[in-house]
Design a protein around this motif. Sequence first.
Motif, PDB file in Angstrom:
ATOM      1  N   GLN A 232       0.696  -1.066   0.342  1.00 10.71           N
ATOM      2  CA  GLN A 232       0.155   0.151  -0.456  1.00 10.71           C
ATOM      3  C   GLN A 232       0.614   0.992  -0.032  1.00 10.71           C
ATOM      4  OE1 GLN A 232      -2.458  -0.854   3.557  1.00 10.71           O
ATOM      5  NE2 GLN A 232      -4.098  -2.005   2.283  1.00 10.71           N
ATOM      6  N   GLU A 233       2.288   1.171   1.253  1.00 14.93           N
ATOM      7  CA  GLU A 233       2.658   2.186   0.610  1.00 14.93           C
ATOM      8  C   GLU A 233       3.672   2.335  -0.249  1.00 14.93           C
ATOM      9  OE1 GLU A 233       5.183   1.107   3.910  1.00 14.93           O
ATOM     10  OE2 GLU A 233       3.433   2.134   5.877  1.00 14.93           O
ATOM     11  N   LEU A 234       3.863   1.296  -1.241  1.00 17.06           N
ATOM     12  CA  LEU A 234       4.661   1.398  -1.830  1.00 17.06           C
ATOM     13  C   LEU A 234       4.320   2.410  -3.963  1.00 17.06           C
ATOM     14  CD1 LEU A 234       7.213   0.594  -3.663  1.00 17.06           C
ATOM     15  CD2 LEU A 234       5.507  -1.720  -4.766  1.00 17.06           C
ATOM     16  N   SER A 235       2.793   2.337  -3.510  1.00 19.64           N
ATOM     17  CA  SER A 235       1.977   3.328  -4.435  1.00 19.64           C
ATOM     18  C   SER A 235       1.731   4.587  -4.318  1.00 19.64           C
ATOM     19  CB  SER A 235      -0.096   3.324  -4.457  1.00 19.64           C
ATOM     20  OG  SER A 235      -0.060   2.809  -3.694  1.00 19.64           O
ATOM     21  N   SER A 236       2.158   4.966  -3.028  1.00 25.34           N
ATOM     22  CA  SER A 236       2.322   6.607  -2.864  1.00 25.34           C
ATOM     23  C   SER A 236       4.222   6.728  -2.977  1.00 25.34           C
ATOM     24  CB  SER A 236       1.987   7.178  -0.667  1.00 25.34           C
ATOM     25  OG  SER A 236       2.312   6.470   0.044  1.00 25.34           O
ATOM     26  N   ASN A 237       4.822   6.027  -2.893  1.00 30.32           N
ATOM     27  CA  ASN A 237       6.141   6.534  -2.677  1.00 30.32           C
ATOM     28  C   ASN A 237       6.468   7.481  -4.021  1.00 30.32           C
ATOM     29  OD1 ASN A 237       9.442   6.814  -2.728  1.00 30.32           O
ATOM     30  ND2 ASN A 237       9.325   4.795  -1.910  1.00 30.32           N
ATOM     31  N   GLN A 238       6.933   8.407  -4.422  1.00 29.69           N
ATOM     32  CA  GLN A 238       7.318  10.076  -5.374  1.00 29.69           C
ATOM     33  C   GLN A 238       8.140   9.287  -5.502  1.00 29.69           C
ATOM     34  OE1 GLN A 238       4.550  11.427  -6.648  1.00 29.69           O
ATOM     35  NE2 GLN A 238       3.408  10.391  -5.281  1.00 29.69           N
ATOM     36  N   GLU A 239       9.344   9.014  -4.840  1.00 32.85           N
ATOM     37  CA  GLU A 239      10.495   8.796  -5.167  1.00 32.85           C
ATOM     38  C   GLU A 239      11.024   8.144  -6.133  1.00 32.85           C
ATOM     39  OE1 GLU A 239      12.795   9.269  -1.878  1.00 32.85           O
ATOM     40  OE2 GLU A 239      11.944  11.071  -0.872  1.00 32.85           O
ATOM     41  N   MET A 240      10.241   6.790  -6.156  1.00 29.97           N
ATOM     42  CA  MET A 240      10.480   5.608  -7.875  1.00 29.97           C
ATOM     43  C   MET A 240      10.013   5.506  -8.215  1.00 29.97           C
ATOM     44  SD  MET A 240      10.484   2.189  -4.527  1.00 29.97           S
ATOM     45  CE  MET A 240      11.066   1.239  -5.363  1.00 29.97           C
ATOM     46  N   SER A 241      10.779   5.259 -10.214  1.00 29.84           N
ATOM     47  CA  SER A 241      10.059   5.220 -11.420  1.00 29.84           C
ATOM     48  C   SER A 241       8.565   4.365 -11.122  1.00 29.84           C
ATOM     49  CB  SER A 241      10.971   4.935 -11.357  1.00 29.84           C
ATOM     50  OG  SER A 241      11.647   3.826 -12.049  1.00 29.84           O
ATOM     51  N   MET A 242       7.843   4.325 -12.204  1.00 32.23           N
ATOM     52  CA  MET A 242       7.031   3.063 -12.503  1.00 32.23           C
ATOM     53  C   MET A 242       7.836   1.728 -12.450  1.00 32.23           C
ATOM     54  SD  MET A 242       4.061   4.616 -11.941  1.00 32.23           S
ATOM     55  CE  MET A 242       2.941   3.636 -12.373  1.00 32.23           C
TER      56      MET A 242
ATOM     57  N   LYS B 187       8.466   0.438  -9.327  1.00 34.36           N
ATOM     58  CA  LYS B 187       7.784   0.519  -8.451  1.00 34.36           C
ATOM     59  C   LYS B 187       7.117  -0.716  -8.400  1.00 34.36           C
ATOM     60  CE  LYS B 187       5.511   4.877  -6.874  1.00 34.36           C
ATOM     61  NZ  LYS B 187       5.182   6.035  -6.992  1.00 34.36           N
ATOM     62  N   MET B 188       6.831  -1.521  -9.842  1.00 33.38           N
ATOM     63  CA  MET B 188       6.729  -2.658 -10.513  1.00 33.38           C
ATOM     64  C   MET B 188       7.694  -3.309 -10.176  1.00 33.38           C
ATOM     65  SD  MET B 188       4.934  -1.677 -14.372  1.00 33.38           S
ATOM     66  CE  MET B 188       5.038  -2.797 -14.578  1.00 33.38           C
ATOM     67  N   LYS B 189       8.871  -3.106 -10.082  1.00 29.37           N
ATOM     68  CA  LYS B 189       9.334  -4.589  -9.753  1.00 29.37           C
ATOM     69  C   LYS B 189       9.721  -5.417  -8.237  1.00 29.37           C
ATOM     70  CE  LYS B 189      13.962  -7.490 -10.023  1.00 29.37           C
ATOM     71  NZ  LYS B 189      13.897  -7.902  -8.545  1.00 29.37           N
ATOM     72  N   LYS B 190       9.459  -3.542  -7.936  1.00 30.60           N
ATOM     73  CA  LYS B 190       9.096  -4.144  -6.382  1.00 30.60           C
ATOM     74  C   LYS B 190       7.828  -4.677  -5.961  1.00 30.60           C
ATOM     75  CE  LYS B 190      11.118  -3.111  -1.833  1.00 30.60           C
ATOM     76  NZ  LYS B 190      11.961  -3.458  -1.609  1.00 30.60           N
ATOM     77  N   ARG B 191       7.211  -3.945  -6.211  1.00 30.24           N
ATOM     78  CA  ARG B 191       5.190  -4.991  -6.229  1.00 30.24           C
ATOM     79  C   ARG B 191       5.822  -6.327  -6.548  1.00 30.24           C
ATOM     80  NH1 ARG B 191       2.646  -1.585  -8.111  1.00 30.24           N
ATOM     81  NH2 ARG B 191       2.128   0.084  -6.976  1.00 30.24           N
ATOM     82  N   GLN B 192       6.072  -6.606  -7.376  1.00 25.50           N
ATOM     83  CA  GLN B 192       6.356  -7.901  -7.835  1.00 25.50           C
ATOM     84  C   GLN B 192       7.064  -8.895  -6.481  1.00 25.50           C
ATOM     85  OE1 GLN B 192       8.219  -7.839 -11.703  1.00 25.50           O
ATOM     86  NE2 GLN B 192       6.226  -8.411 -12.110  1.00 25.50           N
ATOM     87  N   ASP B 193       8.351  -8.364  -5.909  1.00 22.15           N
ATOM     88  CA  ASP B 193       8.816  -8.995  -5.530  1.00 22.15           C
ATOM     89  C   ASP B 193       7.999  -8.906  -3.694  1.00 22.15           C
ATOM     90  OD1 ASP B 193      10.853  -8.849  -6.672  1.00 22.15           O
ATOM     91  OD2 ASP B 193      11.698  -6.612  -6.563  1.00 22.15           O
TER      92      ASP B 193
END
Length: 90
Positions: free
Chosen positions: A38-48, A51-57
């Motif tokens: 949930q917090e990942l989507s609001s992270n403005q410092e990461m590129s899409m 975010k996608m890679k982190k979400r998969q992990d």
Amino acid sequence: MRISGIGGQMSQVGGFSNADPETKSFQKQIAEKQKQLQELSSNQEMSMEEKMKKRQDIQKEITDLKNQLRQHQIEQRKEQQQQKSSVMDD
């Protein structure tokens, strides 16, 4: 504290209150990973892409934890059944 909706895992064992320590640990880890998602989507410092890679992990970690929890619950049930059958044999 009752948490439901996490793949049904929390509600199956009645939340945190009446579960054994190992089950509680799995449930807590799963809840923390879902919070990270949930917090990942609001992270403005990461590129899409990041975010996608982190979400998969994180989702893979959640899946692994759920599988471990499920296996633990199966083992718990087997132990309970063995205890019941040994009591009946006495």
